[in-house]
Write an enzyme that holds these catalytic residues in place. Structure first.
Site, PDB file in Angstrom:
ATOM      1  N   ALA A   1       0.908   1.616   4.312  1.00 51.65           N
ATOM      2  CA  ALA A   1       1.683   0.553   4.813  1.00 51.65           C
ATOM      3  C   ALA A   1       3.319   0.829   4.521  1.00 51.65           C
ATOM      4  CB  ALA A   1       1.398  -0.959   4.570  1.00 51.65           C
TER       5      ALA A   1
ATOM      6  N   MET B   1       5.645   2.648   6.292  1.00 54.06           N
ATOM      7  CA  MET B   1       6.119   3.783   7.105  1.00 54.06           C
ATOM      8  C   MET B   1       6.344   3.534   8.394  1.00 54.06           C
ATOM      9  SD  MET B   1       6.878   7.072   6.393  1.00 54.06           S
ATOM     10  CE  MET B   1       6.073   8.055   5.053  1.00 54.06           C
TER      11      MET B   1
ATOM     12  N   LYS C   1       6.154   0.366  10.304  1.00 56.08           N
ATOM     13  CA  LYS C   1       5.710  -1.000  10.254  1.00 56.08           C
ATOM     14  C   LYS C   1       5.639  -1.513  11.630  1.00 56.08           C
ATOM     15  CE  LYS C   1       9.057  -1.594   6.519  1.00 56.08           C
ATOM     16  NZ  LYS C   1       8.458  -2.552   5.299  1.00 56.08           N
TER      17      LYS C   1
ATOM     18  N   ASN D   1      12.895   0.923  -3.233  1.00 51.63           N
ATOM     19  CA  ASN D   1      13.158   0.400  -1.629  1.00 51.63           C
ATOM     20  C   ASN D   1      13.106  -0.964  -2.025  1.00 51.63           C
ATOM     21  OD1 ASN D   1      11.222  -1.233   0.312  1.00 51.63           O
ATOM     22  ND2 ASN D   1       9.863   0.430  -1.176  1.00 51.63           N
TER      23      ASN D   1
ATOM     24  N   MET E   1      13.474  -2.997   1.080  1.00 47.91           N
ATOM     25  CA  MET E   1      13.359  -3.065   2.658  1.00 47.91           C
ATOM     26  C   MET E   1      13.465  -4.641   3.000  1.00 47.91           C
ATOM     27  SD  MET E   1      13.968  -0.150   3.288  1.00 47.91           S
ATOM     28  CE  MET E   1      13.710  -0.166   5.163  1.00 47.91           C
ATOM     29  N   GLY E   2      12.428  -5.554   2.295  1.00 44.01           N
ATOM     30  CA  GLY E   2      12.339  -6.988   2.480  1.00 44.01           C
ATOM     31  C   GLY E   2      11.434  -7.313   3.822  1.00 44.01           C
ATOM     32  N   PHE E   3      10.548  -6.402   3.984  1.00 42.83           N
ATOM     33  CA  PHE E   3       9.729  -6.909   5.401  1.00 42.83           C
ATOM     34  C   PHE E   3      10.544  -6.762   6.683  1.00 42.83           C
ATOM     35  CE2 PHE E   3       6.071  -9.128   2.688  1.00 42.83           C
ATOM     36  CZ  PHE E   3       5.807  -7.849   2.429  1.00 42.83           C
TER      37      PHE E   3
ATOM     38  N   SER F   1      -1.172  -4.445   7.867  1.00 43.99           N
ATOM     39  CA  SER F   1      -0.789  -5.324   6.707  1.00 43.99           C
ATOM     40  C   SER F   1      -0.046  -6.331   6.968  1.00 43.99           C
ATOM     41  CB  SER F   1      -0.010  -4.282   5.723  1.00 43.99           C
ATOM     42  OG  SER F   1       0.479  -4.989   4.607  1.00 43.99           O
TER      43      SER F   1
ATOM     44  N   ASN G   1      -0.935  -8.343   2.167  1.00 42.98           N
ATOM     45  CA  ASN G   1       0.126  -8.040   1.245  1.00 42.98           C
ATOM     46  C   ASN G   1       0.782  -9.199   0.314  1.00 42.98           C
ATOM     47  OD1 ASN G   1       2.163  -6.773  -0.185  1.00 42.98           O
ATOM     48  ND2 ASN G   1       3.195  -5.814   1.590  1.00 42.98           N
TER      49      ASN G   1
ATOM     50  N   SER H   1       4.645  -7.058  -2.584  1.00 33.95           N
ATOM     51  CA  SER H   1       5.722  -6.558  -2.352  1.00 33.95           C
ATOM     52  C   SER H   1       6.727  -7.303  -3.283  1.00 33.95           C
ATOM     53  CB  SER H   1       6.439  -6.750  -0.821  1.00 33.95           C
ATOM     54  OG  SER H   1       7.786  -6.314  -0.975  1.00 33.95           O
TER      55      SER H   1
ATOM     56  N   THR I   1      10.150  -9.878  -1.510  1.00 30.84           N
ATOM     57  CA  THR I   1      10.125 -11.080  -0.739  1.00 30.84           C
ATOM     58  C   THR I   1      10.038 -12.085  -2.091  1.00 30.84           C
ATOM     59  OG1 THR I   1       9.090 -10.404   1.248  1.00 30.84           O
ATOM     60  CG2 THR I   1       8.990 -12.628   0.584  1.00 30.84           C
TER      61      THR I   1
ATOM     62  N   LYS J   1      -3.829  -5.984  -1.350  1.00 38.54           N
ATOM     63  CA  LYS J   1      -2.977  -5.188  -1.778  1.00 38.54           C
ATOM     64  C   LYS J   1      -2.352  -5.721  -3.133  1.00 38.54           C
ATOM     65  CE  LYS J   1       0.290  -1.412  -0.865  1.00 38.54           C
ATOM     66  NZ  LYS J   1       1.116  -0.598   0.121  1.00 38.54           N
TER      67      LYS J   1
ATOM     68  N   THR K   1      -1.848   0.870  -5.659  1.00 37.58           N
ATOM     69  CA  THR K   1      -1.205  -0.490  -5.906  1.00 37.58           C
ATOM     70  C   THR K   1       0.092  -0.253  -4.995  1.00 37.58           C
ATOM     71  OG1 THR K   1       0.404   0.734  -7.544  1.00 37.58           O
ATOM     72  CG2 THR K   1      -1.625  -0.489  -8.238  1.00 37.58           C
TER      73      THR K   1
HETATM   74  C1  LIG Z   1      10.273   2.572   2.079  1.00 30.11           C
HETATM   75  C2  LIG Z   1       8.957   1.670   1.631  1.00 30.11           C
HETATM   76  C3  LIG Z   1       8.765   0.588   2.357  1.00 30.11           C
HETATM   77  C4  LIG Z   1       7.330  -0.081   1.883  1.00 30.11           C
HETATM   78  N1  LIG Z   1       7.091  -1.024   2.789  1.00 30.11           N
HETATM   79  C5  LIG Z   1       5.800  -1.559   2.419  1.00 30.11           C
HETATM   80  C6  LIG Z   1       5.168  -2.545   3.243  1.00 30.11           C
HETATM   81  O1  LIG Z   1       5.822  -2.956   4.253  1.00 30.11           O
HETATM   82  N2  LIG Z   1       4.204  -3.000   2.811  1.00 30.11           N
HETATM   83  C7  LIG Z   1       3.265  -2.536   1.873  1.00 30.11           C
HETATM   84  O2  LIG Z   1       2.192  -3.329   1.438  1.00 30.11           O
HETATM   85  N3  LIG Z   1       3.709  -1.649   1.074  1.00 30.11           N
HETATM   86  C8  LIG Z   1       4.852  -1.145   1.391  1.00 30.11           C
HETATM   87  N4  LIG Z   1       5.192   0.062   0.589  1.00 30.11           N
HETATM   88  C9  LIG Z   1       4.538   0.485  -0.519  1.00 30.11           C
HETATM   89  C10 LIG Z   1       3.500   1.705  -0.219  1.00 30.11           C
HETATM   90  O3  LIG Z   1       2.811   1.370   0.656  1.00 30.11           O
HETATM   91  C11 LIG Z   1       2.807   2.285  -1.369  1.00 30.11           C
HETATM   92  O4  LIG Z   1       2.178   1.179  -1.875  1.00 30.11           O
HETATM   93  C12 LIG Z   1       4.000   2.505  -2.661  1.00 30.11           C
HETATM   94  O5  LIG Z   1       5.081   2.922  -2.181  1.00 30.11           O
HETATM   95  C13 LIG Z   1       3.120   3.450  -3.682  1.00 30.11           C
HETATM   96  O6  LIG Z   1       2.839   4.523  -3.035  1.00 30.11           O
HETATM   97  P1  LIG Z   1       3.752   5.990  -2.962  1.00 30.11           P
HETATM   98  O7  LIG Z   1       3.980   6.320  -4.397  1.00 30.11           O
HETATM   99  O8  LIG Z   1       2.823   6.840  -2.268  1.00 30.11           O
HETATM  100  O9  LIG Z   1       4.807   5.899  -2.492  1.00 30.11           O
HETATM  101  C14 LIG Z   1       6.469   0.828   0.850  1.00 30.11           C
HETATM  102  C15 LIG Z   1       7.090   1.652   0.198  1.00 30.11           C
HETATM  103  C16 LIG Z   1       8.275   2.253   0.440  1.00 30.11           C
HETATM  104  C17 LIG Z   1       8.609   3.617  -0.344  1.00 30.11           C
END
Ligand SMILES: Cc1cc2nc3c(=O)[nH]c(=O)nc-3n(C[C@H](O)[C@H](O)[C@H](O)COP(=O)(O)O)c2cc1C
Length: 336
Positions: A68, A70, A72, A117, A119-121, A146, A179, A182, A185, A213, A241
């Protein structure tokens, strides 16, 4: 190799090195490519790998998913399976469209193969995603959606907020990810507490598989309590996670970025993710399928998550640094 030698240096230079500029550019290119069947077919023949799995009632062509965050808003959907992903999780979306935090809010930490990051949804909202999905062709791989809480919605009205998104989208997703983890938020992670999560799952669990999640920063007793709620309420699985608030594992000049607010992902998360996946698997006796995500940067990282009990895995940060070759390599190593 071409990705790391040629594509990545170009991407990392875009926007004067601003990571979100590279992200937006890539998504635009992938969205354009999504409308070109010949290009998709060429990608598919280079990257798609069959390693079938079945989990929570769904069939996956291979167990490697796009995490999730990437895509959105689901703007480049056909591109992901063409690059080898065996499932795609869109979102996190919220009931209300929202801009997210001010930029810059995405930072690469290349010496540590990591990202921070906050980003904040940022997303177009559940209704917009539903419209987009209604106009899309079937993806050919399972689609997860998600769901998160809108920033304007107080915590005590969170259930209604998630339900609004769920109602708009339930016809479009094969599974739903709740979710509650995060770090970007305010208050969201409190929804992992027993009472909040119980109310949330009571409202959402029903016709489609619902996965929860979780954060890597929970203690084992807190995870154990959460798992009991998941089992009691019929959750279909756990995604372990999300990003961490911890800052261990940064190396070289990245150490100076430790003060940047937000969630850390990538290599520094690899070990913790494995521990959490193993704990969930052990604690539930394998009764609750686990999607392992966090710090998969090479196929061995994924193999260790499968060995720890993960049914499926997802990639985010590893894909930024290694590109679609990583998807193929992980899927190949999962063939049996
Ligand atoms: C830029 C960015 C934005 C993300 N946005 C979300 C999100 O909107 N919802 C969510 O459940 N996880 C989000 N994640 C978390 C990823 O889905 C993932 O759980 C986390 O980055 C760990 O995996 P990785 O080490 O492969 O990146 C985001 C991660 C990154 C880097």
């Amino acid at each position: 190799m071409i990705f790391e030698r040629v594509v990545r240096p170009g991407l990392f230079r875009l926007g004067g090195g601003d990571a979100e500029t590279a992200h937006e550019w890539t998504l635009r290119r992938l969205a354009a490519l999504s409308g070109r069947p010949a290009a998709l077919a060429a990608l598919r023949s280079a990257y798609a790998v069959a390693a079938p799995r079945r989990a929570f009632g769904l069939d996956f062509p291979n167990p490697v998913g796009l995490a999730a965050g990437m895509d959105k808003n689901g703007v480049a959907l056909p591109a992901w399976p063409a690059m080898g992903f065996g499932f795609v999780e869109v979102g996190t979306v919220t009931a209300h469209a929202q801009p997210g935090n001010p930029r810059p809010r995405l930072f690469r930490l290349p010496e540590s193969t990591a990202v921070i990051n906050r980003m904040g949804f940022n997303n177009d909202g559940a209704e917009a995603l539903a419209l987009r999905l209604a106009g899309s062709r079937p993806l050919g791989v399972p689609l997860g959606i998600s769901l998160g809480k809108s920033k304007v919605t107080p915590l005590d009205q969170a259930v209604e907020d998630y339900l609004t998104s769920y109602r708009a989208l339930r016809g479009h997703g094969d599974y739903f990810a709740v979710n509650v983890s995060s770090p970007n938020t305010p208050g969201l992670r409190e929804l992992q507490d027993r009472e909040h999560l119980d109310a949330l799952l009571a409202a959402l669990v029903g016709e489609k598989p619902v996965l929860v999640k979780i954060a890597p920063d929970l203690t084992e007793p807190a995870i154990a309590e959460l798992l009991r709620v998941c089992l009691d309420r019929g959750a279909a699985g756990v995604i372990a996670t999300n990003t961490t608030l911890g800052r261990d594992g940064l190396t070289g000049s990245d150490v100076s970025r430790a003060g940047e607010a937000g969630g850390l992902s990538g290599r520094p998360l690899t070990g913790r993710t494995r521990d959490v996946v193993a704990f969930v698997h052990r604690e539930t006796g394998g009764a609750l399928p686990v999607v392992g995500v966090g710090g998969i940067v090479d196929p061995d990282d994924a193999k260790r998550l499968f060995d720890a009990g993960a049914s499926l895995v997802q990639l985010y940060t590893g894909f930024i640094y290694r590109g679609p070759g990583l998807v193929r390599a992980v899927a190949r190593s999962a063939r049996r």
